[in-house]
Enzyme design. Structure first.
Site, PDB file in Angstrom:
ATOM      1  N   MET A  88      59.516 127.155  72.145  1.00 42.11           N
ATOM      2  CA  MET A  88      59.494 128.780  73.179  1.00 42.11           C
ATOM      3  C   MET A  88      58.493 129.503  73.560  1.00 42.11           C
ATOM      4  O   MET A  88      58.478 130.478  74.092  1.00 42.11           O
ATOM      5  CB  MET A  88      59.476 129.194  71.350  1.00 42.11           C
ATOM      6  CG  MET A  88      58.055 128.978  71.105  1.00 42.11           C
ATOM      7  SD  MET A  88      57.272 130.325  69.550  1.00 42.11           S
ATOM      8  CE  MET A  88      57.348 132.432  70.281  1.00 42.11           C
ATOM      9  N   TYR A  89      57.505 128.238  73.920  1.00 41.96           N
ATOM     10  CA  TYR A  89      56.480 128.961  74.995  1.00 41.96           C
ATOM     11  C   TYR A  89      57.221 129.084  76.467  1.00 41.96           C
ATOM     12  O   TYR A  89      57.690 127.682  77.655  1.00 41.96           O
ATOM     13  CB  TYR A  89      54.995 127.470  75.451  1.00 41.96           C
ATOM     14  CG  TYR A  89      54.039 127.488  74.115  1.00 41.96           C
ATOM     15  CD1 TYR A  89      54.694 128.974  72.900  1.00 41.96           C
ATOM     16  CD2 TYR A  89      54.247 126.192  74.314  1.00 41.96           C
ATOM     17  CE1 TYR A  89      53.768 128.360  71.502  1.00 41.96           C
ATOM     18  CE2 TYR A  89      52.876 126.405  72.666  1.00 41.96           C
ATOM     19  CZ  TYR A  89      53.298 126.849  71.798  1.00 41.96           C
ATOM     20  OH  TYR A  89      52.861 126.756  70.888  1.00 41.96           O
ATOM     21  N   GLY A  90      57.588 130.393  76.743  1.00 39.49           N
ATOM     22  CA  GLY A  90      57.886 130.672  78.197  1.00 39.49           C
ATOM     23  C   GLY A  90      59.764 130.467  78.087  1.00 39.49           C
ATOM     24  O   GLY A  90      60.325 129.971  79.461  1.00 39.49           O
ATOM     25  N   ARG A  91      59.738 130.046  76.485  1.00 42.78           N
ATOM     26  CA  ARG A  91      61.082 129.025  76.492  1.00 42.78           C
ATOM     27  C   ARG A  91      61.883 128.123  77.833  1.00 42.78           C
ATOM     28  O   ARG A  91      62.470 128.080  77.816  1.00 42.78           O
ATOM     29  CB  ARG A  91      62.000 130.290  76.883  1.00 42.78           C
ATOM     30  CG  ARG A  91      62.346 131.319  75.997  1.00 42.78           C
ATOM     31  CD  ARG A  91      63.767 132.459  75.831  1.00 42.78           C
ATOM     32  NE  ARG A  91      64.380 133.090  74.901  1.00 42.78           N
ATOM     33  CZ  ARG A  91      65.586 133.496  74.549  1.00 42.78           C
ATOM     34  NH1 ARG A  91      66.324 133.490  74.744  1.00 42.78           N
ATOM     35  NH2 ARG A  91      65.344 134.500  73.347  1.00 42.78           N
TER      36      ARG A  91
ATOM     37  N   LYS B 146      57.199 121.575  69.411  1.00 44.37           N
ATOM     38  CA  LYS B 146      57.424 122.233  67.887  1.00 44.37           C
ATOM     39  C   LYS B 146      59.346 122.679  68.209  1.00 44.37           C
ATOM     40  O   LYS B 146      59.682 123.086  69.012  1.00 44.37           O
ATOM     41  CB  LYS B 146      56.546 123.578  67.840  1.00 44.37           C
ATOM     42  CG  LYS B 146      55.415 122.917  67.529  1.00 44.37           C
ATOM     43  CD  LYS B 146      54.416 124.034  67.830  1.00 44.37           C
ATOM     44  CE  LYS B 146      53.546 124.596  67.685  1.00 44.37           C
ATOM     45  NZ  LYS B 146      52.900 123.750  69.506  1.00 44.37           N
TER      46      LYS B 146
END
Length: 337
Positions: A52-55, A79
């Protein structure tokens, strides 16, 4: 940098984990790669990211850095859970999403395996048996080496561990919780549970969004411009916070260290903690954080920080604290596990 075993596993990880949430947002790719170089040059081997970090951008930046490096010398964690598109099954911990997500993470990271694959948050909409059986197949297939959980309650983590044990599935070896001098709630259940079950603990937000970095002081009327913690000023600028910040500044002055190093050092010396996750936006900020290793707080300094950050226990922990063998007021038992 020292190496520690992750829980009861045979996996060794560096005593600090480098978190990459800033990659592609707070830090551009060139800066991100320089920070990764600095971290590994200091002896760091443990790197944490998430889809999810920056998609996916953080994983992609990390993946390009991994090319040409000795992959087996590093422990790479990511994750799964976040919604990555508008498709109806593009998030959560269903079998469909996990299988799709792990393949996407492997592509972005440019690797054939993930050392530590973590469920980012408990999924109340998916049976835990579906999630854990799927994760078990990923370990058996060699795509994932170890499993971890993040943002679980004590009851949720215990349930997951018990279900995996009952079915002889690969179980969680690691917990990634929120934990720092301003947020010690995991000491009520999650730390003792992790110690008893042999689960490693890698806390995130060890500086509480900058509140423990030395940028925030009691005499301020407003937060510093551009700091991560600025958005929580109204909630966080309280006497409880300033008491902790004052203690950190005082100990930092005595030890000849920065406030960030003191706050991180306290975490490193907490029973049950494997490796705090440090994050940075610049090489200079990372270098400051790396200064928390190779020294120790004195017992008196550690106790002073623990006392300053202690909070009244809620029920039933306040009752249990009065009985022998139960949790002491200022932290979890250290004689378990």
């Amino acid at each position: 940098m020292k190496q520690r075993f992750l829980g009861r596993t045979g996996l060794r990880v560096s005593e600090l984990c480098f978190g990459t949430m800033t990659f592609g947002s707070g830090a551009d790719e060139a800066t991100s790669h320089r920070m990764l170089d600095a971290f590994t040059e200091a002896g760091g081997t443990f790197i944490d990211t998430a889809d999810m970090y920056g998609r996916g951008v953080s994983e992609e930046i990390l993946g390009r850095w991994l090319k040409g490096r000795r992959r087996d010398e590093l422990v790479v964690a990511t994750k799964v859970f976040a919604t990555m598109s508008d498709a109806p099954n593009a998030g959560g911990l269903s079998r469909k999403h996990i299988v799709s997500a792990v393949e996407a993470s492997l592509r972005r990271l440019g690797t054939d395996h993930i050392d530590l694959y973590q469920t980012h948050v408990w999924d109340a909409t998916t049976p835990v048996e579906e999630t854990l059986s799927t994760l078990d197949t990923l370990v058996k297939a060699g795509k994932v080496r170890y499993l971890g959980a993040s943002n679980h309650s004590g009851a949720q983590l215990q349930k997951a561990l018990d279900v995996a044990r009952a079915h002889d599935w690969e179980s969680y070896s690691c917990l990634q919780p929120f934990y720092n001098l301003l947020g010690r709630d995991i000491e009520w259940e999650l730390l003792p549970l992790s110690a008893a079950e042999g689960v490693g603990v890698i806390p995130y937000s060890p500086l509480h969004g900058g509140w423990l970095s030395g940028k925030f002081r009691r005499d301020m009327a407003a937060p510093p411009q551009g700091t991560r913690g600025a958005g929580s000023w109204e909630e966080r600028a309280t006497e409880d916070t300033w008491r902790v910040v004052d203690a950190v500044l005082e100990v930092a002055g005595e030890a000849g260290r920065t406030p960030a190093q003191v706050a991180l050092r306290w975490l490193l010396q907490q029973p049950g903690v494997t490796a705090p996750i440090i994050g940075a936006r610049s090489v200079e900020q990372l270098a400051d954080n790396l200064g928390c290793v190779d020294w120790e707080l004195t017992p008196e300094q550690r106790d002073r920080l623990t006392e300053a950050s202690a909070r009244p226990l809620p029920y039933p922990y306040n009752v249990l604290a009065h009985y022998p063998g139960r949790e002491p007021r200022n932290g979890p038992r250290t004689d378990v596990g």
